[in-house]
Design a protein around this motif. Structure first.
Motif, PDB file in Angstrom:
ATOM      1  N   ALA A 166       0.831  -1.208   0.000  1.00  0.00           N
ATOM      2  CA  ALA A 166       0.000   0.000   0.000  1.00  0.00           C
ATOM      3  C   ALA A 166       0.864   1.256   0.000  1.00  0.00           C
ATOM      4  O   ALA A 166       0.560   2.238  -0.686  1.00  0.00           O
ATOM      5  CB  ALA A 166      -0.934  -0.005   1.216  1.00  0.00           C
ATOM      6  N   GLY A 167       1.956   1.242   0.762  1.00  0.00           N
ATOM      7  CA  GLY A 167       2.864   2.381   0.780  1.00  0.00           C
ATOM      8  C   GLY A 167       3.528   2.602  -0.566  1.00  0.00           C
ATOM      9  O   GLY A 167       3.655   3.738  -1.036  1.00  0.00           O
ATOM     10  N   VAL A 168       3.958   1.501  -1.200  1.00  0.00           N
ATOM     11  CA  VAL A 168       4.578   1.599  -2.522  1.00  0.00           C
ATOM     12  C   VAL A 168       3.588   2.155  -3.541  1.00  0.00           C
ATOM     13  O   VAL A 168       3.917   3.059  -4.326  1.00  0.00           O
ATOM     14  CB  VAL A 168       5.091   0.208  -2.977  1.00  0.00           C
ATOM     15  CG1 VAL A 168       5.474   0.222  -4.457  1.00  0.00           C
ATOM     16  CG2 VAL A 168       6.277  -0.216  -2.122  1.00  0.00           C
ATOM     17  N   PHE A 169       2.365   1.631  -3.532  1.00  0.00           N
ATOM     18  CA  PHE A 169       1.349   2.088  -4.486  1.00  0.00           C
ATOM     19  C   PHE A 169       1.020   3.559  -4.275  1.00  0.00           C
ATOM     20  O   PHE A 169       0.951   4.346  -5.237  1.00  0.00           O
ATOM     21  CB  PHE A 169       0.081   1.235  -4.322  1.00  0.00           C
ATOM     22  CG  PHE A 169      -1.040   1.634  -5.235  1.00  0.00           C
ATOM     23  CD1 PHE A 169      -1.031   1.261  -6.574  1.00  0.00           C
ATOM     24  CD2 PHE A 169      -2.108   2.392  -4.758  1.00  0.00           C
ATOM     25  CE1 PHE A 169      -2.064   1.645  -7.418  1.00  0.00           C
ATOM     26  CE2 PHE A 169      -3.151   2.778  -5.593  1.00  0.00           C
ATOM     27  CZ  PHE A 169      -3.131   2.397  -6.928  1.00  0.00           C
ATOM     28  N   ALA A 179       9.476   4.761  -2.347  1.00  0.00           N
ATOM     29  CA  ALA A 179       9.041   4.239  -3.646  1.00  0.00           C
ATOM     30  C   ALA A 179       8.453   5.309  -4.561  1.00  0.00           C
ATOM     31  O   ALA A 179       7.973   4.985  -5.646  1.00  0.00           O
ATOM     32  CB  ALA A 179       8.023   3.119  -3.439  1.00  0.00           C
ATOM     33  N   GLY A 180       8.501   6.562  -4.145  1.00  0.00           N
ATOM     34  CA  GLY A 180       7.902   7.627  -4.942  1.00  0.00           C
ATOM     35  C   GLY A 180       8.800   8.068  -6.090  1.00  0.00           C
ATOM     36  O   GLY A 180       9.460   9.108  -6.005  1.00  0.00           O
ATOM     37  N   GLU A 223      22.436  11.241  -7.025  1.00  0.00           N
ATOM     38  CA  GLU A 223      21.784  11.963  -8.130  1.00  0.00           C
ATOM     39  C   GLU A 223      20.349  11.466  -8.276  1.00  0.00           C
ATOM     40  O   GLU A 223      20.114  10.266  -8.482  1.00  0.00           O
ATOM     41  CB  GLU A 223      22.569  11.711  -9.419  1.00  0.00           C
ATOM     42  CG  GLU A 223      22.408  12.817 -10.454  1.00  0.00           C
ATOM     43  CD  GLU A 223      21.107  12.672 -11.216  1.00  0.00           C
ATOM     44  OE1 GLU A 223      20.736  11.537 -11.538  1.00  0.00           O
ATOM     45  OE2 GLU A 223      20.456  13.715 -11.469  1.00  0.00           O
ATOM     46  N   PRO A 224      19.335  12.346  -8.144  1.00  0.00           N
ATOM     47  CA  PRO A 224      17.930  11.913  -8.073  1.00  0.00           C
ATOM     48  C   PRO A 224      17.467  11.073  -9.252  1.00  0.00           C
ATOM     49  O   PRO A 224      16.748  10.091  -9.062  1.00  0.00           O
ATOM     50  CB  PRO A 224      17.156  13.240  -7.995  1.00  0.00           C
ATOM     51  CG  PRO A 224      18.133  14.214  -7.432  1.00  0.00           C
ATOM     52  CD  PRO A 224      19.466  13.806  -7.958  1.00  0.00           C
ATOM     53  N   ASP A 225      17.853  11.429 -10.482  1.00  0.00           N
ATOM     54  CA  ASP A 225      17.376  10.680 -11.645  1.00  0.00           C
ATOM     55  C   ASP A 225      17.923   9.255 -11.663  1.00  0.00           C
ATOM     56  O   ASP A 225      17.200   8.299 -11.957  1.00  0.00           O
ATOM     57  CB  ASP A 225      17.758  11.409 -12.937  1.00  0.00           C
ATOM     58  CG  ASP A 225      16.901  12.648 -13.172  1.00  0.00           C
ATOM     59  OD1 ASP A 225      15.827  12.743 -12.545  1.00  0.00           O
ATOM     60  OD2 ASP A 225      17.311  13.516 -13.966  1.00  0.00           O
ATOM     61  N   ILE A 226      19.213   9.116 -11.361  1.00  0.00           N
ATOM     62  CA  ILE A 226      19.808   7.776 -11.335  1.00  0.00           C
ATOM     63  C   ILE A 226      19.214   6.963 -10.194  1.00  0.00           C
ATOM     64  O   ILE A 226      18.880   5.786 -10.350  1.00  0.00           O
ATOM     65  CB  ILE A 226      21.344   7.864 -11.188  1.00  0.00           C
ATOM     66  CG1 ILE A 226      21.964   8.557 -12.406  1.00  0.00           C
ATOM     67  CG2 ILE A 226      21.939   6.467 -11.022  1.00  0.00           C
ATOM     68  CD1 ILE A 226      23.471   8.714 -12.315  1.00  0.00           C
ATOM     69  N   GLN A 227      19.062   7.595  -9.023  1.00  0.00           N
ATOM     70  CA  GLN A 227      18.474   6.903  -7.881  1.00  0.00           C
ATOM     71  C   GLN A 227      17.061   6.443  -8.208  1.00  0.00           C
ATOM     72  O   GLN A 227      16.671   5.301  -7.926  1.00  0.00           O
ATOM     73  CB  GLN A 227      18.456   7.816  -6.657  1.00  0.00           C
ATOM     74  CG  GLN A 227      17.973   7.129  -5.398  1.00  0.00           C
ATOM     75  CD  GLN A 227      17.844   8.090  -4.229  1.00  0.00           C
ATOM     76  OE1 GLN A 227      16.755   8.554  -3.908  1.00  0.00           O
ATOM     77  NE2 GLN A 227      18.968   8.398  -3.593  1.00  0.00           N
ATOM     78  N   GLY A 228      16.269   7.335  -8.813  1.00  0.00           N
ATOM     79  CA  GLY A 228      14.899   6.981  -9.182  1.00  0.00           C
ATOM     80  C   GLY A 228      14.854   5.861 -10.201  1.00  0.00           C
ATOM     81  O   GLY A 228      14.018   4.953 -10.120  1.00  0.00           O
ATOM     82  N   SER A 229      15.780   5.894 -11.164  1.00  0.00           N
ATOM     83  CA  SER A 229      15.838   4.850 -12.181  1.00  0.00           C
ATOM     84  C   SER A 229      16.171   3.505 -11.557  1.00  0.00           C
ATOM     85  O   SER A 229      15.565   2.473 -11.891  1.00  0.00           O
ATOM     86  CB  SER A 229      16.895   5.229 -13.231  1.00  0.00           C
ATOM     87  OG  SER A 229      17.007   4.237 -14.213  1.00  0.00           O
ATOM     88  N   ALA A 230      17.133   3.486 -10.631  1.00  0.00           N
ATOM     89  CA  ALA A 230      17.505   2.239  -9.955  1.00  0.00           C
ATOM     90  C   ALA A 230      16.356   1.724  -9.091  1.00  0.00           C
ATOM     91  O   ALA A 230      16.083   0.517  -9.049  1.00  0.00           O
ATOM     92  CB  ALA A 230      18.756   2.467  -9.111  1.00  0.00           C
ATOM     93  N   LYS A 231      15.677   2.621  -8.395  1.00  0.00           N
ATOM     94  CA  LYS A 231      14.539   2.218  -7.568  1.00  0.00           C
ATOM     95  C   LYS A 231      13.428   1.621  -8.418  1.00  0.00           C
ATOM     96  O   LYS A 231      12.751   0.672  -7.990  1.00  0.00           O
ATOM     97  CB  LYS A 231      14.008   3.413  -6.773  1.00  0.00           C
ATOM     98  CG  LYS A 231      14.872   3.811  -5.590  1.00  0.00           C
ATOM     99  CD  LYS A 231      14.215   4.920  -4.789  1.00  0.00           C
ATOM    100  CE  LYS A 231      14.998   5.235  -3.516  1.00  0.00           C
ATOM    101  NZ  LYS A 231      14.322   6.273  -2.688  1.00  0.00           N
ATOM    102  N   MET A 232      13.238   2.141  -9.624  1.00  0.00           N
ATOM    103  CA  MET A 232      12.207   1.599 -10.496  1.00  0.00           C
ATOM    104  C   MET A 232      12.517   0.148 -10.854  1.00  0.00           C
ATOM    105  O   MET A 232      11.620  -0.693 -10.953  1.00  0.00           O
ATOM    106  CB  MET A 232      12.082   2.440 -11.762  1.00  0.00           C
ATOM    107  CG  MET A 232      10.913   2.047 -12.659  1.00  0.00           C
ATOM    108  SD  MET A 232       9.301   2.107 -11.823  1.00  0.00           S
ATOM    109  CE  MET A 232       9.095   3.890 -11.663  1.00  0.00           C
ATOM    110  N   GLY A 233      13.797  -0.178 -11.039  1.00  0.00           N
ATOM    111  CA  GLY A 233      14.177  -1.568 -11.292  1.00  0.00           C
ATOM    112  C   GLY A 233      13.824  -2.467 -10.121  1.00  0.00           C
ATOM    113  O   GLY A 233      13.341  -3.595 -10.301  1.00  0.00           O
TER     114      GLY A 233
END
Length: 382
Positions: free
Chosen positions: A17-20, A275-276, A348-358
């Motif tokens: 639920a938190g991730v969603f 997860a945001g 770096e936010p974009d790289i971090q976000g990209s890795a988290k998406m994986g």
């Protein structure tokens, strides 16, 4: 009410639920979401700090309980010969993803992404357990085998975080680690004095350990990992991983019993704070992390588990090649710890976000594993 609460915990509903919520919020109104998690709360700290630096102390503390119990005589990792195949498979489940990540990055990635090699090394214990029960059934030996792998590779993941992921903007100051050493000495003294209440261990030992790690610029979420093994516990373990033993009223068991529900429901905040990420951030790091988790885990666990069998260290009963293959695939569910490591691996936010998406996409392993289990005619044991 207790039955409903246990169902929520069993199916990891708070975390999901938190991730969603985080994903929807970050993609509909990213500025509002970032303001929410980064705005100062009481004491000037933000939600991200409260969750990752404070709450995760309890999360890794509970993981340390399971590791401690499994290493006791009668536990699933004792004696060592009994644990050889699971530990070899664990090694494959750590090395395999690293090889896949670094290999693919060398071919089609970027040197700036090299630091993310540790992200796919650990397994989300709760989600892997849930998926394994869906694939094999609750009574199948493959479920316990998978839990052993998950606990062992999370232990390795803790070491990776501590050693390889200090804060890059703040060099390590090792002198502060004497506080953590002092915390270990205090825990030892408390144990020798037969202190049965866990609060002195947590407050004195855990607090001092946290201060040492924080000021040394190492991740303080690992503070209780050094203290938990000193909590008084029975000389032998009589149940398997994650099974309740009503006869065990030890200090170690009391800590787990009192705080596991807090951790299970607190994972909603972890998912919300970590997860945001926007779908627009998907990039090379996304596919590196996802491939390393799915391909690297599956291949590494299958290869090393098979090698262990041929070396004379058998797999559990009813775990053949297809069950071992599926176990490796399910272990590719890296959500919680992978998100955590991604947050410390990249600034770096974009790289971090990209890795988290994986890491988030690795949750899709559940559907693939269920379908593959049916295709391979894996017999479920209720």
């Amino acid at each position: 009410m207790k039955k409903h609460i246990n169902l929520l915990r069993e199916f990891s509903i708070p975390l999901l639920a938190g991730v969603f919520t985080a994903l929807v919020w970050a993609n509909i109104n990213p500025q509002e979401y970032q303001t929410f998690i980064s705005s100062p709360l009481l004491g000037g700290v933000n939600l991200h700090f409260v969750v990752n630096e404070l709450f995760m102390v309890l999360f890794f503390g509970i993981a340390a309980v399971e590791i401690t119990q499994s290493c006791l005589p009668g536990g699933d990792l004792n004696p060592p010969r009994k644990a050889i195949n699971p530990l070899l498979s664990t090694l494959g489940g750590v090395v395999g993803p690293v090889i896949v990540y670094l290999g693919l990055n060398a071919v089609a990635g970027d040197s700036a992404l090299t630091r993310g090699w540790g992200i796919p090394t650990a397994t989300d214990i709760a989600l892997a357990w849930l998926v394994a029960r869906m694939v094999f059934g609750a009574g199948h030996p493959a479920v316990s085998f998978l839990l052993l792998l998950a606990v062992a590779d999370d232990a390795i993941g803790l070491a990776i975080i501590a050693i390889f992921y200090p804060d890059p903007s703040h060099p390590v100051e090792p002198l502060w680690l004497f506080l953590t050493v002092a915390a270990i000495v205090i825990a030892y003294i408390l144990r020798s004095a037969k202190v049965k209440n866990y609060w002195p261990y947590v407050i004195l030992g855990g607090g001092l350990s946290w201060a040492g790690l924080f000021n040394a610029h190492l991740h303080p979420a690992l503070a209780l990992v050094f203290i938990i093994p000193f909590l008084p516990h029975p000389p032998r373990e009589s149940v398997h991983l994650f099974e309740d033993d009503p006869r065990d009223t030890s200090t170690l068991a009391s800590f787990e019993h009192d705080w596991k529900i807090v951790v299970d429901f607190g994972l909603f905040l972890f998912g919300l704070a970590n997860a945001g990420v926007g779908f627009s951030t998907m990039g090379t790091a996304t596919w590196l992390v996802l491939a390393a988790l799915v391909v690297g885990k599956t291949a590494g666990i299958f290869a090393m588990g098979t090698m262990g069998k041929y070396l004379g260290f058998p797999l559990p009963d009813k775990v053949g090649k297809k069950e071992l293959l599926l176990t490796g695939l399910v272990a590719g569910t890296g959500l919680t710890v992978a998100l955590f490591v991604a947050g410390v691996a990249f600034v770096e936010p974009d790289i971090q976000g990209s890795a988290k998406m994986g890491a988030l996409l690795s949750g899709g392993v559940a559907l693939v594993a269920v379908i593959l289990g049916r295709a391979l005619n894996v017999r479920r044991i209720p």
